[in-house]
Design a protein around this motif. Structure first.
Motif, PDB file in Angstrom:
ATOM      1  N   VAL A 106      40.848  42.695  34.261  1.00 30.52           N
ATOM      2  CA  VAL A 106      40.026  41.293  34.422  1.00 30.52           C
ATOM      3  C   VAL A 106      40.843  40.413  35.211  1.00 30.52           C
ATOM      4  CG1 VAL A 106      38.729  39.639  33.267  1.00 30.52           C
ATOM      5  CG2 VAL A 106      39.029  42.114  32.351  1.00 30.52           C
ATOM      6  N   VAL A 107      40.207  39.909  36.263  1.00 27.30           N
ATOM      7  CA  VAL A 107      40.855  38.861  37.292  1.00 27.30           C
ATOM      8  C   VAL A 107      40.619  37.529  36.457  1.00 27.30           C
ATOM      9  CG1 VAL A 107      41.469  37.997  39.155  1.00 27.30           C
ATOM     10  CG2 VAL A 107      40.615  40.275  39.241  1.00 27.30           C
ATOM     11  N   GLN A 108      41.722  36.573  36.333  1.00 26.60           N
ATOM     12  CA  GLN A 108      41.494  35.427  35.666  1.00 26.60           C
ATOM     13  C   GLN A 108      42.188  34.325  36.866  1.00 26.60           C
ATOM     14  OE1 GLN A 108      42.896  35.146  31.548  1.00 26.60           O
ATOM     15  NE2 GLN A 108      41.452  36.440  30.838  1.00 26.60           N
ATOM     16  N   GLY A 109      41.140  33.204  37.021  1.00 24.30           N
ATOM     17  CA  GLY A 109      41.710  32.347  37.548  1.00 24.30           C
ATOM     18  C   GLY A 109      41.961  31.168  36.861  1.00 24.30           C
ATOM     19  N   GLY A 110      41.261  29.980  36.791  1.00 27.97           N
ATOM     20  CA  GLY A 110      41.550  28.867  36.116  1.00 27.97           C
ATOM     21  C   GLY A 110      40.820  28.909  34.778  1.00 27.97           C
ATOM     22  N   MET A 111      40.006  29.670  34.658  1.00 28.26           N
ATOM     23  CA  MET A 111      39.341  30.086  33.349  1.00 28.26           C
ATOM     24  C   MET A 111      38.269  28.844  32.938  1.00 28.26           C
ATOM     25  SD  MET A 111      40.928  32.818  32.190  1.00 28.26           S
ATOM     26  CE  MET A 111      40.636  32.557  30.189  1.00 28.26           C
ATOM     27  N   SER A 112      37.658  28.251  34.066  1.00 33.09           N
ATOM     28  CA  SER A 112      36.693  27.270  33.858  1.00 33.09           C
ATOM     29  C   SER A 112      35.446  27.655  34.028  1.00 33.09           C
ATOM     30  CB  SER A 112      37.060  25.909  34.966  1.00 33.09           C
ATOM     31  OG  SER A 112      36.694  26.585  36.081  1.00 33.09           O
ATOM     32  N   GLY A 113      35.168  29.026  34.369  1.00 32.26           N
ATOM     33  CA  GLY A 113      33.903  29.263  34.383  1.00 32.26           C
ATOM     34  C   GLY A 113      33.071  29.323  33.052  1.00 32.26           C
ATOM     35  N   ALA A 139      35.391  33.189  44.312  1.00 31.15           N
ATOM     36  CA  ALA A 139      34.753  34.454  43.548  1.00 31.15           C
ATOM     37  C   ALA A 139      33.486  34.315  42.722  1.00 31.15           C
ATOM     38  CB  ALA A 139      35.715  35.054  42.557  1.00 31.15           C
ATOM     39  N   THR A 140      33.261  32.848  42.362  1.00 31.60           N
ATOM     40  CA  THR A 140      31.792  32.532  41.877  1.00 31.60           C
ATOM     41  C   THR A 140      30.888  31.816  42.806  1.00 31.60           C
ATOM     42  OG1 THR A 140      32.941  30.455  41.251  1.00 31.60           O
ATOM     43  CG2 THR A 140      32.959  32.030  39.527  1.00 31.60           C
ATOM     44  N   ASN A 141      31.357  31.746  44.181  1.00 31.62           N
ATOM     45  CA  ASN A 141      30.622  30.896  45.028  1.00 31.62           C
ATOM     46  C   ASN A 141      30.286  29.530  44.364  1.00 31.62           C
ATOM     47  OD1 ASN A 141      29.286  30.257  47.446  1.00 31.62           O
ATOM     48  ND2 ASN A 141      27.414  31.163  46.889  1.00 31.62           N
ATOM     49  N   ALA A 158      22.213  29.403  39.255  1.00 31.68           N
ATOM     50  CA  ALA A 158      22.341  28.708  40.602  1.00 31.68           C
ATOM     51  C   ALA A 158      23.719  28.692  41.220  1.00 31.68           C
ATOM     52  CB  ALA A 158      21.727  27.200  40.281  1.00 31.68           C
ATOM     53  N   GLU A 159      24.794  28.521  40.098  1.00 28.99           N
ATOM     54  CA  GLU A 159      26.122  28.516  40.613  1.00 28.99           C
ATOM     55  C   GLU A 159      27.106  29.112  39.788  1.00 28.99           C
ATOM     56  OE1 GLU A 159      26.511  24.298  41.614  1.00 28.99           O
ATOM     57  OE2 GLU A 159      26.720  23.809  39.586  1.00 28.99           O
ATOM     58  N   HIS A 160      26.901  29.305  38.551  1.00 30.95           N
ATOM     59  CA  HIS A 160      27.811  29.744  37.762  1.00 30.95           C
ATOM     60  C   HIS A 160      27.958  31.180  37.597  1.00 30.95           C
ATOM     61  CE1 HIS A 160      27.778  25.700  35.096  1.00 30.95           C
ATOM     62  NE2 HIS A 160      28.184  25.790  36.474  1.00 30.95           N
TER      63      HIS A 160
HETATM   64  C1  LIG Z   1      33.601  20.574  33.586  1.00 28.43           C
HETATM   65  C2  LIG Z   1      33.019  21.521  34.372  1.00 28.43           C
HETATM   66  C3  LIG Z   1      32.216  21.418  35.381  1.00 28.43           C
HETATM   67  C4  LIG Z   1      31.855  22.361  36.192  1.00 28.43           C
HETATM   68  N1  LIG Z   1      30.999  22.013  37.165  1.00 28.43           N
HETATM   69  C5  LIG Z   1      30.520  23.246  38.337  1.00 28.43           C
HETATM   70  C6  LIG Z   1      29.747  22.861  39.036  1.00 28.43           C
HETATM   71  O1  LIG Z   1      29.213  21.754  39.298  1.00 28.43           O
HETATM   72  N2  LIG Z   1      29.451  23.859  39.938  1.00 28.43           N
HETATM   73  C7  LIG Z   1      30.036  25.008  39.839  1.00 28.43           C
HETATM   74  O2  LIG Z   1      29.734  26.094  40.815  1.00 28.43           O
HETATM   75  N3  LIG Z   1      30.880  25.249  38.629  1.00 28.43           N
HETATM   76  C8  LIG Z   1      31.283  24.352  37.899  1.00 28.43           C
HETATM   77  N4  LIG Z   1      31.935  24.625  36.850  1.00 28.43           N
HETATM   78  C9  LIG Z   1      32.219  26.190  36.442  1.00 28.43           C
HETATM   79  C10 LIG Z   1      33.861  26.546  37.066  1.00 28.43           C
HETATM   80  O3  LIG Z   1      34.609  25.445  37.284  1.00 28.43           O
HETATM   81  C11 LIG Z   1      33.365  27.468  38.474  1.00 28.43           C
HETATM   82  O4  LIG Z   1      32.769  28.502  38.259  1.00 28.43           O
HETATM   83  C12 LIG Z   1      34.804  27.706  39.262  1.00 28.43           C
HETATM   84  O5  LIG Z   1      34.445  28.115  40.602  1.00 28.43           O
HETATM   85  C13 LIG Z   1      35.558  28.871  38.291  1.00 28.43           C
HETATM   86  O6  LIG Z   1      36.771  28.874  38.967  1.00 28.43           O
HETATM   87  P1  LIG Z   1      38.046  29.354  37.971  1.00 28.43           P
HETATM   88  O7  LIG Z   1      39.177  29.755  38.789  1.00 28.43           O
HETATM   89  O8  LIG Z   1      38.149  28.826  36.826  1.00 28.43           O
HETATM   90  O9  LIG Z   1      37.484  31.122  37.926  1.00 28.43           O
HETATM   91  P2  LIG Z   1      37.619  31.683  36.324  1.00 28.43           P
HETATM   92  O10 LIG Z   1      36.592  31.139  35.127  1.00 28.43           O
HETATM   93  O11 LIG Z   1      38.839  32.082  35.886  1.00 28.43           O
HETATM   94  O12 LIG Z   1      36.764  33.064  36.761  1.00 28.43           O
HETATM   95  C14 LIG Z   1      35.458  33.096  37.045  1.00 28.43           C
HETATM   96  C15 LIG Z   1      35.132  34.571  37.666  1.00 28.43           C
HETATM   97  O13 LIG Z   1      35.628  34.666  38.883  1.00 28.43           O
HETATM   98  C16 LIG Z   1      36.609  35.801  38.784  1.00 28.43           C
HETATM   99  N5  LIG Z   1      37.858  35.364  39.671  1.00 28.43           N
HETATM  100  C17 LIG Z   1      38.718  34.384  39.425  1.00 28.43           C
HETATM  101  N6  LIG Z   1      39.629  34.263  40.320  1.00 28.43           N
HETATM  102  C18 LIG Z   1      39.664  35.570  41.132  1.00 28.43           C
HETATM  103  C19 LIG Z   1      40.086  35.953  42.277  1.00 28.43           C
HETATM  104  N7  LIG Z   1      41.304  35.402  42.671  1.00 28.43           N
HETATM  105  N8  LIG Z   1      39.687  37.236  42.676  1.00 28.43           N
HETATM  106  C20 LIG Z   1      38.699  37.748  42.158  1.00 28.43           C
HETATM  107  N9  LIG Z   1      38.170  37.243  41.362  1.00 28.43           N
HETATM  108  C21 LIG Z   1      38.415  36.197  40.765  1.00 28.43           C
HETATM  109  C22 LIG Z   1      36.852  36.141  37.341  1.00 28.43           C
HETATM  110  O14 LIG Z   1      37.225  37.355  37.154  1.00 28.43           O
HETATM  111  C23 LIG Z   1      35.544  35.662  36.828  1.00 28.43           C
HETATM  112  O15 LIG Z   1      34.618  36.679  37.139  1.00 28.43           O
HETATM  113  C24 LIG Z   1      32.395  23.683  36.042  1.00 28.43           C
HETATM  114  C25 LIG Z   1      33.290  23.813  34.837  1.00 28.43           C
HETATM  115  C26 LIG Z   1      33.810  22.970  34.027  1.00 28.43           C
HETATM  116  C27 LIG Z   1      34.613  22.925  33.119  1.00 28.43           C
END
Ligand SMILES: Cc1cc2nc3c(=O)[nH]c(=O)nc-3n(C[C@H](O)[C@H](O)[C@H](O)COP(=O)(O)OP(=O)(O)OC[C@H]3O[C@@H](n4cnc5c(N)ncnc54)[C@H](O)[C@@H]3O)c2cc1C
Length: 479
Positions: free
Chosen positions: A78-85, A156-158, A426-428
């Protein structure tokens, strides 16, 4: 201490020889196990992290070796980025290995002439924003999770965020991308141009694929000139129809400068402007509020245009009341009412958050329908709508029912999307959270093609298995 002694019980499900191999590939501190795993930040909506190990490579080549070794062992990763999803897309089981991009956090190059940045996928969004600011450059993506989300995770989440109405989603900001496939092959497509129609645009396959098709390791990102002027207003309205007409009016009259059009409904406005919280710049007696923002290149000219356009809108009855930010402090205070989620999470219990999209013309009816369905079942339920209305994106916050009512609450939000062709995400993304509802937004044929692509790129189903679709059956491993 030898590996065999220090491994926790969960490790038994993963071959010890594989962990040794991953340690050899990633070097010092490259593989975490035991308490170093369980004590880690579990992600935005998860209460604990379970995994056999967290593997932390530093380079694309290390990622490729790690993935190839896992593929040979049929080991799920399982790939983890910043875990903010928000959709539990990074959730793991005890028999899975986490591949964390946290040590791949180098900004490799910022090119002010081509206006591009070349980065490793683990760079935090805010780190890039701050690095390019002194060069009068900006990155179009901005969202509330900026301090923790990684650019690879954004791809990865567009990700969408606050300025999609002006610049588009993450897909539009990525010029080039490098990914490691499930068999360990590196596909480097680090294009630096805006235009490149030489065959299929392969990077688009990985953008929005939630870690199921490959590991994104590096990116080439498009940068823009930093806006010099910002003009922001908070308006209130008696009807949603006023706001949808205001959106069109502003988009046309600002001449391309409209950068945000964010809805806040009365319920959310009241939560965040209750006593002791944020100051209410406008009376809390209207059903809808919106933040209107224009970013431009000439403060004096743009401020004059902004005021004139809003003045015309007022005469046309497109809002009831408005307040203009006269300083950066005012602007920050207005945005805080939209961005602060702490109070709604505290007040609405159990808390459910949704992210849907639908045509703007259907939004008023949709909000009424969702509220009616919710109240019919839980008369005391709390509900609030906010979101990026300029992009047809609504966020719904709900506090209703008990912990076992998640599916029923989800039904109130997702079922009405069928009639208007809306999207459950829409975006998550889909992750684990929205899997049961995918068929509302994607036909059987679309889902079958997605599964065909997954099978082609990841025949052993090792990459983020069970996310977006249920786990796919795989051929048994040869003896
Ligand atoms: C306060 C807050 C507000 C937010 N507002 C928005 C918003 O307005 N719009 C929006 O779109 N999102 C929003 N988000 C959600 C989140 O920030 C996004 O989805 C963000 O793009 C996730 O990035 P991450 O690095 O935390 O990914 P993670 O949560 O770590 O991972 C998300 C997904 O991407 C995959 N992934 C991560 N890194 C990689 C990589 N390098 N290669 C392949 N796969 C990978 C993971 O396996 C998982 O499936 C918000 C979150 C918070 C906490």
């Amino acid at each position: 201490m030898g590996n065999a002694v220090s491994e926790p019980a969960a490790i038994k499900t993963v071959e010890a020889s594989l962990l040794d191999r991953l340690r050899a590939i990633t070097g010092d501190g490259g593989v975490l196990t035991g308490p170093d795993v369980s004590s880690r930040y579990p992600g935005y909506f998860m209460d604990k992290i379970e995994a056999a190990a967290i593997v932390r490579p530093r380079t694309t080549e290390q990622v490729a070796e790690v993935i190839a070794a896992c593929n040979a062992a049929r080991q799920p990763v399982v790939v983890q980025g910043g875990m903010s999803g928000w959709v539990r897309a990074t959730q793991t089981n005890a028999d899975e290995i986490v591949l964390s991009l946290e040590r791949m956090n180098t900004i490799e190059q910022i090119d002010p002439v081509n206006r591009t940045a070349m980065v490793q996928a683990g760079v935090i969004l805010q780190t890039l924003q701050e690095a390019i600011e002194p060069l009068a450059l900006s990155f179009a993506l901005d969202l509330g999770g900026r301090g923790s989300c990684q650019l690879g995770g954004n791809a990865a989440t567009n990700a969408g965020g606050l300025r999609v109405v002006r610049y588009g989603m993450m897909r539009e900001q990525v010029l080039g991308l490098e990914a490691v496939l499930a068999d360990g092959r590196i596909v480097s497509s680090m294009n630096q141009m805006i235009k490149n129609n030489a065959g299929y645009d392969l990077k688009q396959l990985f953008i929005g694929s939630e870690g199921t098709l490959g590991v994104i390791t590096r990116l080439v990102l498009r940068l823009r000139e930093s806006p010099v002027s910002s003009n922001t207003a908070l308006v209130s309205a008696s009807s949603f129809d006023q706001l949808s007409r205001l959106l069109r009016h502003c988009d046309g009259a600002f001449g391309g400068l409209l950068s945000a059009f964010e809805l806040i409904d009365n319920s959310f406005y009241r939560v965040n402007t209750a006593e002791g919280r944020h100051t209410a710049p406008l009376a809390a007696d209207k059903p809808f509020y919106a933040i209107v923002e224009a970013l431009g290149s000439d403060q004096e000219r743009d401020a004059e245009l902004f005021e004139r356009v809003l003045g015309e809108a007022s005469e046309l009855g497109l809002f009831d009341d408005a307040i203009l930010a006269r300083s950066e402090r005012d602007r920050t205070a207005i945005w805080a009412i939209r961005e602060d989620l702490e109070f709604v999470v505290r007040d609405f219990q159990p808390f459910y958050a949704f992210d849907v999209s639908l045509p703007v013309g259907d939004m008023a009816g949709y909000m009424e329908d969702v509220a009616a369905r919710l109240r019919a079942r839980w008369p005391d339920g709390r509900i609030a709508f906010l979101g990026h209305v300029g992009d047809g994106n609504l966020h719904v916050a709900i506090g209703a029912g008990g912990d076992d009512d998640r599916h029923a609450v989800e039904g109130c939000v997702y079922e009405p999307l069928r009639q208007c062709g809306g999207s459950v995400s829409a975006e998550h993304g889909i992750g684990l959270e929205k899997k049961p509802w995918l068929s509302i937004s994607r036909s059987a044929e679309e889902q079958a093609l997605m599964i065909d692509i997954k099978r082609l790129l990841d025949p052993n189903n090792i990459l983020n298995p069970g996310k977006i679709f249920d786990r796919l059956p795989v051929a048994p491993r040869a003896a």
